[in-house]
Design an enzyme around this catalytic site. Structure first.
Site, PDB file in Angstrom:
ATOM      1  N   HIS A  12      -0.001  14.820   6.022  1.00 56.11           N
ATOM      2  CA  HIS A  12       1.452  14.841   5.868  1.00 56.11           C
ATOM      3  C   HIS A  12       2.159  14.801   7.210  1.00 56.11           C
ATOM      4  O   HIS A  12       3.087  14.037   7.410  1.00 56.11           O
ATOM      5  CB  HIS A  12       1.880  16.088   5.087  1.00 56.11           C
ATOM      6  N   HIS A  78       3.552  12.829  -3.092  1.00 60.12           N
ATOM      7  CA  HIS A  78       3.309  11.855  -2.025  1.00 60.12           C
ATOM      8  C   HIS A  78       2.119  10.959  -2.362  1.00 60.12           C
ATOM      9  O   HIS A  78       2.162   9.746  -2.152  1.00 60.12           O
ATOM     10  CB  HIS A  78       3.038  12.538  -0.686  1.00 60.12           C
TER      11      HIS A  78
END
Length: 128
Positions: A12, A78
């Site tokens: 991330h 995501h």
């Protein structure tokens, strides 16, 4: 593995550069285990390189097989939408490369077992 294959450990990202320390350690461990395998890091946000930058650099270097390994605990938002779009865009930009997206690292049975073993060790240590 040959020198035409690479793994991108994809995380991330965070504003704190120390956040990436476990990813750097994983990269270094993997490089030591497979010296001929190219291993790079990439990040969704806040850190560099981005996934598209990492894949573009690998393609420029002649890498033709790229496996993207999401360094996430689970297949969240995501990984269900953003990452597949990024990988699809990379495939379109680099049609001569085979780009594979693995499951999130935290979904692997061995990783789940390692996390459970760690938690068990913590609970046993806390009783001492």
């Amino acid at each position: 593995m040959s020198e035409t294959h690479a793994v991108v450990l994809f995380g991330h990202g965070a504003r704190d550069p120390e956040w990436a320390r476990p990813m750097r350690r994983t990269r270094d461990h993997l490089r030591a285990q497979a010296p001929r395998l190219r291993v790079e890091l990439a990040f969704l946000e806040f850190m560099a390189p981005t996934l598209d930058e990492a894949i573009a650099a690998l393609a420029r270097d002649g890498i033709r097989r790229i496996t993207v390994v999401p360094m996430f605990i689970a297949q969240g938002g995501h990984l269900k939408s953003d990452v597949p779009r990024l990988v699809a865009a990379a495939r379109a930009l680099h049609p001569d490369c085979e780009i594979t997206l693995a499951l999130a690292v935290g979904e692997a049975d061995g990783v789940i077992a390692a996390m459970a073993d760690y938690a068990l060790g913590c609970s046993v240590a806390s009783r001492d």
